[in-house]
Design a protein around this motif. Structure first.
Motif, PDB file in Angstrom:
ATOM      1  N   ASN A  79      69.558 -14.624  12.055  1.00  0.00           N
ATOM      2  CA  ASN A  79      69.956 -13.414  12.775  1.00  0.00           C
ATOM      3  C   ASN A  79      69.576 -13.477  14.247  1.00  0.00           C
ATOM      4  OD1 ASN A  79      71.147 -12.148  10.553  1.00  0.00           O
ATOM      5  ND2 ASN A  79      69.193 -11.314   9.849  1.00  0.00           N
ATOM      6  N   ALA A  80      68.444 -14.112  14.551  1.00  0.00           N
ATOM      7  CA  ALA A  80      68.056 -14.295  15.956  1.00  0.00           C
ATOM      8  C   ALA A  80      69.071 -15.172  16.679  1.00  0.00           C
ATOM      9  CB  ALA A  80      66.663 -14.916  16.041  1.00  0.00           C
ATOM     10  N   LEU A  81      69.620 -16.140  15.965  1.00  0.00           N
ATOM     11  CA  LEU A  81      70.645 -17.013  16.520  1.00  0.00           C
ATOM     12  C   LEU A  81      71.927 -16.228  16.771  1.00  0.00           C
ATOM     13  CD1 LEU A  81      70.724 -20.078  17.172  1.00  0.00           C
ATOM     14  CD2 LEU A  81      71.684 -20.446  14.902  1.00  0.00           C
ATOM     15  N   LEU A  82      72.342 -15.452  15.793  1.00  0.00           N
ATOM     16  CA  LEU A  82      73.577 -14.677  15.929  1.00  0.00           C
ATOM     17  C   LEU A  82      73.492 -13.650  17.049  1.00  0.00           C
ATOM     18  CD1 LEU A  82      74.564 -14.010  12.186  1.00  0.00           C
ATOM     19  CD2 LEU A  82      75.375 -15.807  13.722  1.00  0.00           C
ATOM     20  N   SER A  83      72.323 -13.061  17.223  1.00  0.00           N
ATOM     21  CA  SER A  83      72.162 -12.021  18.247  1.00  0.00           C
ATOM     22  C   SER A  83      71.907 -12.588  19.635  1.00  0.00           C
ATOM     23  CB  SER A  83      71.014 -11.083  17.860  1.00  0.00           C
ATOM     24  OG  SER A  83      69.774 -11.782  17.858  1.00  0.00           O
ATOM     25  N   GLY A  84      71.727 -13.916  19.730  1.00  0.00           N
ATOM     26  CA  GLY A  84      71.499 -14.529  21.033  1.00  0.00           C
ATOM     27  C   GLY A  84      70.057 -14.510  21.489  1.00  0.00           C
ATOM     28  N   GLN A  85      69.127 -14.123  20.606  1.00  0.00           N
ATOM     29  CA  GLN A  85      67.716 -14.143  20.986  1.00  0.00           C
ATOM     30  C   GLN A  85      67.188 -15.567  21.094  1.00  0.00           C
ATOM     31  OE1 GLN A  85      65.206 -11.214  18.799  1.00  0.00           O
ATOM     32  NE2 GLN A  85      67.121 -10.517  17.904  1.00  0.00           N
ATOM     33  N   GLY A  94      71.031 -27.361   2.599  1.00  0.00           N
ATOM     34  CA  GLY A  94      71.007 -26.658   1.326  1.00  0.00           C
ATOM     35  C   GLY A  94      70.645 -25.193   1.480  1.00  0.00           C
ATOM     36  N   THR A  95      69.746 -24.901   2.421  1.00  0.00           N
ATOM     37  CA  THR A  95      69.370 -23.514   2.696  1.00  0.00           C
ATOM     38  C   THR A  95      70.540 -22.754   3.311  1.00  0.00           C
ATOM     39  OG1 THR A  95      67.069 -24.164   3.032  1.00  0.00           O
ATOM     40  CG2 THR A  95      67.741 -22.043   3.925  1.00  0.00           C
ATOM     41  N   ALA A  96      71.195 -23.368   4.267  1.00  0.00           N
ATOM     42  CA  ALA A  96      72.372 -22.746   4.875  1.00  0.00           C
ATOM     43  C   ALA A  96      73.451 -22.508   3.821  1.00  0.00           C
ATOM     44  CB  ALA A  96      72.905 -23.632   5.995  1.00  0.00           C
ATOM     45  N   PHE A  97      73.622 -23.486   2.947  1.00  0.00           N
ATOM     46  CA  PHE A  97      74.660 -23.454   1.919  1.00  0.00           C
ATOM     47  C   PHE A  97      74.428 -22.323   0.922  1.00  0.00           C
ATOM     48  CE2 PHE A  97      76.752 -25.207  -1.940  1.00  0.00           C
ATOM     49  CZ  PHE A  97      78.001 -25.512  -1.418  1.00  0.00           C
ATOM     50  N   SER A  98      73.192 -22.186   0.468  1.00  0.00           N
ATOM     51  CA  SER A  98      72.904 -21.219  -0.600  1.00  0.00           C
ATOM     52  C   SER A  98      72.433 -19.861  -0.085  1.00  0.00           C
ATOM     53  CB  SER A  98      71.860 -21.794  -1.558  1.00  0.00           C
ATOM     54  OG  SER A  98      70.666 -22.101  -0.866  1.00  0.00           O
ATOM     55  N   THR A  99      71.508 -19.856   0.874  1.00  0.00           N
ATOM     56  CA  THR A  99      70.923 -18.596   1.331  1.00  0.00           C
ATOM     57  C   THR A  99      71.842 -17.834   2.285  1.00  0.00           C
ATOM     58  OG1 THR A  99      68.695 -19.498   1.090  1.00  0.00           O
ATOM     59  CG2 THR A  99      68.932 -17.559   2.492  1.00  0.00           C
ATOM     60  N   VAL A 100      72.484 -18.554   3.191  1.00  0.00           N
ATOM     61  CA  VAL A 100      73.335 -17.893   4.185  1.00  0.00           C
ATOM     62  C   VAL A 100      74.782 -17.774   3.693  1.00  0.00           C
ATOM     63  CG1 VAL A 100      74.216 -17.968   6.550  1.00  0.00           C
ATOM     64  CG2 VAL A 100      71.867 -18.689   6.073  1.00  0.00           C
ATOM     65  N   ARG A 114      79.461 -30.950   5.124  1.00  0.00           N
ATOM     66  CA  ARG A 114      80.801 -30.677   5.653  1.00  0.00           C
ATOM     67  C   ARG A 114      81.146 -29.190   5.553  1.00  0.00           C
ATOM     68  NH1 ARG A 114      82.972 -34.356   3.109  1.00  0.00           N
ATOM     69  NH2 ARG A 114      83.669 -33.218   1.246  1.00  0.00           N
ATOM     70  N   GLN A 115      80.839 -28.574   4.406  1.00  0.00           N
ATOM     71  CA  GLN A 115      81.167 -27.161   4.248  1.00  0.00           C
ATOM     72  C   GLN A 115      80.313 -26.280   5.146  1.00  0.00           C
ATOM     73  OE1 GLN A 115      81.681 -25.790   0.248  1.00  0.00           O
ATOM     74  NE2 GLN A 115      81.806 -23.634   0.838  1.00  0.00           N
ATOM     75  N   VAL A 116      79.038 -26.607   5.256  1.00  0.00           N
ATOM     76  CA  VAL A 116      78.172 -25.833   6.153  1.00  0.00           C
ATOM     77  C   VAL A 116      78.689 -25.933   7.588  1.00  0.00           C
ATOM     78  CG1 VAL A 116      75.866 -25.713   7.187  1.00  0.00           C
ATOM     79  CG2 VAL A 116      76.111 -25.965   4.707  1.00  0.00           C
ATOM     80  N   LYS A 117      79.037 -27.118   8.018  1.00  0.00           N
ATOM     81  CA  LYS A 117      79.530 -27.332   9.379  1.00  0.00           C
ATOM     82  C   LYS A 117      80.806 -26.524   9.629  1.00  0.00           C
ATOM     83  CE  LYS A 117      80.856 -31.126  12.510  1.00  0.00           C
ATOM     84  NZ  LYS A 117      79.814 -30.902  13.541  1.00  0.00           N
ATOM     85  N   GLU A 118      81.735 -26.579   8.677  1.00  0.00           N
ATOM     86  CA  GLU A 118      83.010 -25.881   8.838  1.00  0.00           C
ATOM     87  C   GLU A 118      82.828 -24.364   8.786  1.00  0.00           C
ATOM     88  OE1 GLU A 118      85.498 -27.438   5.768  1.00  0.00           O
ATOM     89  OE2 GLU A 118      85.780 -29.387   6.753  1.00  0.00           O
ATOM     90  N   ASP A 119      82.077 -23.874   7.814  1.00  0.00           N
ATOM     91  CA  ASP A 119      81.924 -22.429   7.653  1.00  0.00           C
ATOM     92  C   ASP A 119      81.090 -21.804   8.758  1.00  0.00           C
ATOM     93  OD1 ASP A 119      83.409 -22.770   5.408  1.00  0.00           O
ATOM     94  OD2 ASP A 119      81.860 -22.168   3.973  1.00  0.00           O
ATOM     95  N   TYR A 120      80.071 -22.520   9.242  1.00  0.00           N
ATOM     96  CA  TYR A 120      79.261 -21.983  10.332  1.00  0.00           C
ATOM     97  C   TYR A 120      80.090 -21.863  11.608  1.00  0.00           C
ATOM     98  CZ  TYR A 120      74.504 -21.487   8.522  1.00  0.00           C
ATOM     99  OH  TYR A 120      73.385 -21.020   7.863  1.00  0.00           O
ATOM    100  N   ALA A 121      80.963 -22.825  11.839  1.00  0.00           N
ATOM    101  CA  ALA A 121      81.826 -22.753  13.023  1.00  0.00           C
ATOM    102  C   ALA A 121      82.809 -21.597  12.895  1.00  0.00           C
ATOM    103  CB  ALA A 121      82.562 -24.076  13.204  1.00  0.00           C
ATOM    104  N   LYS A 122      83.400 -21.449  11.716  1.00  0.00           N
ATOM    105  CA  LYS A 122      84.433 -20.441  11.503  1.00  0.00           C
ATOM    106  C   LYS A 122      83.858 -19.024  11.460  1.00  0.00           C
ATOM    107  CE  LYS A 122      87.386 -21.581   8.430  1.00  0.00           C
ATOM    108  NZ  LYS A 122      88.011 -21.872   7.093  1.00  0.00           N
ATOM    109  N   GLN A 123      82.767 -18.849  10.718  1.00  0.00           N
ATOM    110  CA  GLN A 123      82.230 -17.511  10.510  1.00  0.00           C
ATOM    111  C   GLN A 123      81.297 -17.034  11.619  1.00  0.00           C
ATOM    112  OE1 GLN A 123      80.585 -16.720   6.583  1.00  0.00           O
ATOM    113  NE2 GLN A 123      81.907 -18.245   5.620  1.00  0.00           N
TER     114      GLN A 123
END
Length: 301
Positions: A79-85, A94-100, A114-123
């Motif tokens: 959330n700190a990343l998303l908010s720009g802090q 694995g944490t990104a894949f399951s928790t986020v 591959r899925q984490v990379k694609e989904d993080y860029a898109k979402q």
């Protein structure tokens, strides 16, 4: 009537002082932020990785880096990343894949990345950098004497004994999908509610026999330095956890040289090297900045 001019001057002076103070504070705040802000979760390995990313960016780009380590758990950093802090922090696929992303566990390392990379860029408009070279998976750990007396090496073999054991877990672990998946995969029956402990206290509690089973990290330095045994995840309840930096795309657009600096770290840390770095800090109490600096020199970074 004579006091009004004096009162007016006093009020003007107060306003002037407050204005100067406010300007000074704002100016100081902008400088203290630096060009890049790096975050990290609240345990030793994350401190090391955060410092590694910071030193690499400073050395290769000349940008000023502010460290905001020990932020908290996964979602706090995300959330700190998303908010720009913060601009970036080290994460595990694995944490990104399951928790986020809330995806069900799969064991394919490349597919998860591959899925984490694609989904993080898109979402989220976040870039996932190339993996640093090691995985840090969850490790279910018991004391060596207990493992030998029961002749257990895997989670499947340990499952019948779990109802008799006191488990000790970090605060975040029981809320994660991996925990639910582990319990289901191995049909674990925790008749005693797991004790929730600070990550830094897990090994002490295990050593002092306050708990019998802990969920820790496979690259923890204490594992090889003490008589502990990692129970093999023989049914693959946990996904792969490759370490990689996650960066705001806006940051990379503003400072494209940061991407180049971070890509130079790809594949540079083996699992044994990460475990050794953790031990130097936790076991020998060495300064994190010194440990990272020596590691970077050994890799000619």
């Amino acid at each position: 009537m004579r006091f009004k001019p004096l009162l007016a001057w006093i009020l003007m002076a107060i306003v002037l002082v407050m204005s100067i103070s406010s300007c000074s504070a704002n100016h100081a705040g902008s400088n203290s932020r630096g060009d890049i802000v790096i975050g990290a979760k609240a345990f030793t390995e994350q401190d090391l990785l955060g410092e590694l990313l910071a030193q690499q960016i400073e050395a290769k780009t000349g940008l000023k880096v502010v460290r905001r380590l020990q932020l908290g758990d996964t979602l706090v950093c995300h959330n700190a990343l998303l908010s720009g802090q913060i601009d970036l922090y080290p994460e595990y696929t694995g944490t990104a894949f399951s928790t986020v992303l809330k995806q069900k566990t799969i064991g394919d390392v490349s597919a998860v990345y591959r899925q984490v990379k694609e989904d993080y860029a898109k979402q989220f408009k976040l870039a996932v950098m190339p993996p640093l070279g090691f995985q840090n998976t969850f490790a279910m750990i018991v004391r060596g004497d207990m493992a030998r007396s029961l002749n257990i090496k895997t989670l499947s073999q340990a499952a019948p004994y779990v109802p008799q054991w006191q488990a000790g877990f970090g605060y975040e672990f029981t809320e994660r999908q991996e925990y639910a998946n582990m319990v289901k995969t191995y049909d674990l029956n925790f008749t005693k509610a797991p004790r929730l402990l600070n990550l830094g206290l897990l090994y002490r509690a295990l050593l002092q026999k306050q708990v019998d089973l802990v969920a820790a990290n496979s690259t923890d330095g204490q594992i090889t330095r003490s008589d502990f045994v990692i129970l093999e995840d023989d049914r693959h309840a946990f996904p792969p956890y490759e370490a990689a930096a996650i960066v705001r795309e806006a940051t990379l657009q503003k400072y494209p040289q940061v991407r180049t600096a971070l890509e130079q770290l790809a594949g540079k840390i083996s699992p044994d090297e990460m475990q050794h770095l953790n031990y130097l800090v936790d076991g020998e109490l060495r300064d994190i900045k010194d440990v990272v600096q020596a590691f970077r020199q050994s890799k000619n970074l």
